[in-house]
Design a protein around this motif. Structure first.
Motif, PDB file in Angstrom:
ATOM      1  N   VAL A 126       0.865  -1.174   0.000  1.00 22.82           N
ATOM      2  CA  VAL A 126       0.000   0.000   0.000  1.00 22.82           C
ATOM      3  C   VAL A 126       0.904   1.227   0.000  1.00 22.82           C
ATOM      4  CG1 VAL A 126      -1.775   1.295   1.236  1.00 22.82           C
ATOM      5  CG2 VAL A 126      -1.852  -1.212   1.207  1.00 22.82           C
ATOM      6  N   ARG A 144      -7.059   4.494  -2.919  1.00 17.30           N
ATOM      7  CA  ARG A 144      -5.915   3.694  -2.461  1.00 17.30           C
ATOM      8  C   ARG A 144      -4.977   3.492  -3.641  1.00 17.30           C
ATOM      9  NH1 ARG A 144      -5.545  -1.453   1.532  1.00 17.30           N
ATOM     10  NH2 ARG A 144      -5.272   0.245   3.005  1.00 17.30           N
ATOM     11  N   VAL A 146      -1.851   1.192  -4.757  1.00 14.25           N
ATOM     12  CA  VAL A 146      -1.187  -0.054  -4.385  1.00 14.25           C
ATOM     13  C   VAL A 146      -0.267  -0.521  -5.497  1.00 14.25           C
ATOM     14  CG1 VAL A 146      -3.028  -0.849  -2.832  1.00 14.25           C
ATOM     15  CG2 VAL A 146      -3.116  -1.458  -5.267  1.00 14.25           C
TER      16      VAL A 146
END
Length: 150
Positions: A126, A144, A146
């Motif tokens: 992450v 997010r 990643v």
């Protein structure tokens, strides 16, 4: 090189172009949305397709793959993310963006929790988590960034 899954009218392309994007591939299920998009064909290609079956051209990889408010349409969102790993460059990243309603128990927030849990595992790094809130509209998005661990 950016692959935008669920690109709609190409709004992400419009934001990235002034930043010097080299190549943009937008994929959307709705050909009508793609027809509205205003892209430079020297930089951008738009393809009608379904995220469940889309495959880039042979040998085509991307430094970033973006899923902006599209994974809630997936039959299995976690499988979709995994399906796209082979299309990333060696140091490529994935950006996941989801609308987050005010109700914590909403279906969208449960999906976000599942996606975040799946990408918290050892197969993923992450890079960052964001929460974007519009005060005027009183809405929030969860984002997010990643990178798969290879």
């Amino acid at each position: 090189n950016v692959l935008d899954i669920g690109c709609g009218e190409g709004l992400l392309y419009e934001r990235l172009r002034p930043m010097g994007i080299k190549r943009y591939v937008g994929v959307d299920l709705a050909p009508a949305a793609l027809e509205i998009a205003n892209v430079d064909p020297a930089i951008a290609i738009l393809r009608a397709g379904d995220m469940h079956t889309f495959t880039p051209e042979k040998g085509e990889t991307f430094s970033a793959i973006v899923f902006n408010e599209v994974l809630h349409f997936a039959e299995d969102p976690i499988a979709i993310i995994a399906r796209y790993i082979p299309f990333l460059d060696a140091n490529g990243v994935m950006a996941i963006s989801m609308y987050s309603p005010k109700r914590p128990d909403s279906g969208a927030n449960r999906l976000i929790a599942r996606l975040w849990e799946a990408t918290d595992g050892p197969e993923w790094q992450v890079l960052d988590d964001y929460r974007l809130t519009s005060d005027r509209k009183s809405v929030t998005w969860r984002l997010r960034l990643v990178k798969p661990v290879r």
